[in-house]
Design a protein around this motif. Structure first.
Motif, PDB file in Angstrom:
ATOM      1  N   LEU A  47       0.817  -1.222   0.000  1.00 56.23           N
ATOM      2  CA  LEU A  47       0.000   0.000   0.000  1.00 56.23           C
ATOM      3  C   LEU A  47       0.843   1.260   0.000  1.00 56.23           C
ATOM      4  N   ARG A  48       2.049   1.175   0.553  1.00 56.53           N
ATOM      5  CA  ARG A  48       2.937   2.351   0.605  1.00 56.53           C
ATOM      6  C   ARG A  48       4.318   1.963   0.051  1.00 56.53           C
ATOM      7  N   PRO A  49       4.404   1.648  -1.244  1.00 54.61           N
ATOM      8  CA  PRO A  49       5.685   1.199  -1.800  1.00 54.61           C
ATOM      9  C   PRO A  49       6.751   2.293  -1.816  1.00 54.61           C
ATOM     10  N   GLY A  50       6.345   3.554  -1.733  1.00 57.03           N
ATOM     11  CA  GLY A  50       7.325   4.631  -1.759  1.00 57.03           C
ATOM     12  C   GLY A  50       7.981   4.915  -0.426  1.00 57.03           C
ATOM     13  N   GLY A  51       7.624   4.167   0.617  1.00 61.31           N
ATOM     14  CA  GLY A  51       8.235   4.382   1.925  1.00 61.31           C
ATOM     15  C   GLY A  51       9.687   3.934   1.958  1.00 61.31           C
ATOM     16  N   ASP A  52      10.351   4.276   3.051  1.00 61.51           N
ATOM     17  CA  ASP A  52      11.773   3.942   3.192  1.00 61.51           C
ATOM     18  C   ASP A  52      11.896   2.522   3.734  1.00 61.51           C
ATOM     19  N   TRP A  53      11.628   1.547   2.868  1.00 57.23           N
ATOM     20  CA  TRP A  53      11.674   0.143   3.281  1.00 57.23           C
ATOM     21  C   TRP A  53      13.081  -0.427   3.167  1.00 57.23           C
ATOM     22  N   ASP A  54      13.883   0.107   2.277  1.00 55.93           N
ATOM     23  CA  ASP A  54      15.186  -0.498   2.016  1.00 55.93           C
ATOM     24  C   ASP A  54      16.277  -0.012   2.945  1.00 55.93           C
TER      25      ASP A  54
END
Length: 661
Positions: free
Chosen positions: A289-296
């Motif tokens: 739902l929030r692919p632009g978040g700072d996941w990496d």
């Protein structure tokens, strides 16, 4: 807001009420004056005249700050200092250390209980304990089915499972660790129900369904788990995604061994593998739902500080690091389309305090006001430019400096008001219908007194009125030719040259509006430019001083106004080293080519034939240049002035005024 402990505190009693007065401590002073736009424009103008583009000048102003306001650079430095402090004290190994401690206690207690027991069963159990995997995660996982003989050991293992459950939930839901200190099976069941309903809600939201009613039911049933009290599904997703991304960054920040141990341990959260599966499903949905978040892990950091943190606390630390990184990016303004309105003032207040937030708001207000009041405009190509209003402000400041250096006489000239038809002659004349000149009050009163002495009792008659006699102003066509060769930049003459053009332009446009001024730059070639282009002109390394081309353009300007007095002002620091060939191409030669000198002199003679008044302002101490300009001045009846850099503007303006008179 009063400071109850402040030394300036004052108390006032009035009836049943008591009022306390003290120093304001709620942040920036609400009564502080706004940022001075005039000072900001002066700073911008100085940067632009030194060669910066208006965009660069504005960025530099905001980076350095103004009027005591902290600039973006200092705010960014404070953010990075806070980030370093957080990193230095952060250790992400806290949960694993606590699990190891509890595991050692459980194994020691179990071995102690088994040692006095006889029989194969006790020996077999000891062998089981000796054969456990060396890593903590594997050991805890294998012990999940072990039948503990020691009550103390069983409790220690139960504490491991509870700790893991609380930490995993604290990673995703704020405040869960404290709320579940004494978790019961019923509490775990409620959490699993909440996670099941949450995953279903997010799945429906992901599929584009209207989840408004479902969200309201969810919050009514499970709102206790969400102290932030989100108002919509989107807001709930934002809150959870930020924490979930921080949890993922925490995993990325660990060593491979730590990640492997933690992955094995999560299955033992509250002794229920389904809980870890539900949390994994939640993380996957949130990332979708929030692919632009700072996941990496733009905020990835190795936690090697002195303070061991649990998973929940470490996740909060990663959240804060992420917010600090986002703030630093906002303050850096280095991304396309950056504006100070992008800065999250609430987050900045939490990170650095209310004064930092107030300073950032003041800078944003300044940027908005500069644009809103028309001091900065966009060129057709999209670049930022100083507006005519800003240029007038710069010209006003430049002319004020000139007036001060010229002394009181020049200052009086700037402020004196003249009649509509021209300059006062010192005489007066009877008023006639249509006259708009100022009255000569002493002559008017004298006429009335003489008339009344003859027997006429009227106090004042129209025949008594005399007005100041004026003569028609002389209109001038002025060509200011300024040298823009590289030596002007190299020798520090660039800004004085621009300030000279600003001062003269402002004087002509405000006090002598009938005059016609042309600004002509000359390097390898010459060009007639607008004031804004001259002010923003950047120095470029190019050889050539093409006075010949500049004089050609000056002549074209003077011919446009045949009824005006022709005036040519030349500011230069070098001999002519370039001229235009018959086909219009520039020819450069150093030492000067005789053809260049001949072409320049020929154009001087042509303008002299049109009665042009010449003044040459020589910068520097080149004896060849001085000798050449002296020769030109004698030839055309002009003047040579050798001003200091600080006095250049005053000399040019004074010469213009002298020529007009």
């Amino acid at each position: 807001m009063a400071d109850p402990a402040g030394s300036d505190r004052r108390a006032h009693l009035r009836g049943p009420h008591r009022y306390a007065y003290g120093r304001y401590t709620g942040g920036a002073d609400p009564l502080a004056p706004p940022v001075d736009l005039r000072a900001a424009v002066d700073r911008l103008g100085q940067e632009v005249m030194e060669g910066s583009s208006p965009s660069q000048a504005l960025q530099e102003l905001l980076r350095q700050g103004i009027d005591g306001r902290t600039g973006l650079d200092e705010l960014t430095r404070q953010l990075w200092e806070r980030r370093r402090d957080l990193q230095r004290r952060t250790n992400f190994d806290g949960t694993l250390q606590e699990v190891r401690r509890l595991l050692e206690r459980a194994l020691e207690a179990e071995r102690t209980a088994l040692q006095p027991q006889a029989g194969d069963d006790a020996r077999f159990r000891e062998m089981q304990l000796d054969a456990l995997p060396s890593d903590t995660g594997g050991a805890v996982r294998e012990l999940s089915a072990y039948d503990w003989q020691s009550a103390e050991a069983r409790q220690a293992y139960q504490d491991i499972q509870d700790l893991l459950g609380r930490e995993l939930l604290e990673q995703r839901f704020s405040g869960m660790k404290e709320a579940l200190q004494q978790a019961t099976p019923q509490d775990v069941a409620r959490i699993k129900d909440m996670l099941s309903d949450l995953n279903q809600l997010l799945e429906h939201h992901r599929d584009g369904q209207d989840t408004t009613a479902e969200f309201e039911r969810f919050m009514q049933q499970h709102g206790e788990f969400f102290p932030e009290q989100p108002s919509s599904t989107d807001e709930l997703v934002d809150i959870l995604a930020e924490r979930s991304a921080a949890a993922q960054r925490l995993m990325n920040s660990m060593t491979p061994e730590q990640r492997a141990e933690l992955a094995a341990l999560t299955e033992q959260a509250f002794g229920d593998p389904q809980l870890a599966a539900q949390l994994a499903e939640l993380d996957a949905q949130l990332q979708g739902l929030r692919p632009g978040g700072d996941w990496d892990g733009r905020s990835r950091v190795r936690g090697k500080g002195a303070d061991p943190m649990g998973l929940g606390e470490a996740t909060r630390a990663l959240q804060e690091l992420g917010r600090l990184d986002a703030l630093a990016e906002q303050l850096g303004q280095s991304y396309p389309g950056a504006r100070l309105d992008d800065i999250d003032l609430d987050a900045l207040r939490e990170a650095l305090g209310s004064q930092a937030s107030a300073d950032a708001r003041a800078l944003a207000d300044l940027e908005r006001e500069l644009r809103g009041q028309g001091l900065l405009t966009r060129a057709p190509d999209g670049s930022l430019m100083l507006s005519p209003k800003a240029l007038r402000r710069l010209g006003e400041a430049a002319l004020a400096d000139v007036v001060e250096s010229l002394g009181s006489r020049a200052g009086q000239r700037q402020t004196r008001r003249s009649g509509a038809t021209g300059e006062p002659t010192g005489a007066s004349r009877p008023w006639a219908h249509g006259d708009t000149e100022a009255w000569d009050v002493p002559r008017t009163l004298l006429n009335a007194t003489v008339r009344r002495a003859g027997g006429d009792t009227r106090p004042l008659d129209v025949t008594d009125v005399e007005v100041v006699d004026t003569e028609r102003r002389t209109r001038a066509a002025v060509a200011l030719c300024v040298d823009t060769s590289w030596s002007m930049v190299q020798e520090g003459r660039w800004v004085p040259m621009k300030r000279t053009a600003l001062a003269l332009h402002h004087l002509v446009s405000t006090r002598f509006r009938n005059d016609e001024l042309a600004l002509i730059t000359f390097g390898r070639t010459a060009e007639e430019v607008e004031l804004g282009n001259l002010v923003a002109l950047e120095g470029a390394w190019m050889q050539g001083t093409n006075l010949h081309h500049a004089l050609l353009l000056a002549g074209r300007h003077l011919r446009r106004f045949p009824d005006a007095t022709p005036v040519v002002l030349v500011v230069t620091d070098g001999e002519p080293t370039a001229h235009l060939e018959s086909d219009g191409t520039p020819h450069f030669s150093y030492p000067p080519d005789p053809r260049t000198i001949a072409a320049t002199v020929e154009e001087i003679d042509r303008l002299t034939g049109r009665s042009a008044a010449f003044t040459f302002f020589v910068l520097g101490e080149d004896p060849r240049l001085v000798a050449f300009l002296d020769t030109l001045a004698r030839r055309c009846g002009g003047r040579v002035v050798a001003p200091s850099l600080d006095g250049l503007s005053a000399e040019v303006v004074a010469d213009y005024l002298r020529t007009r008179r």
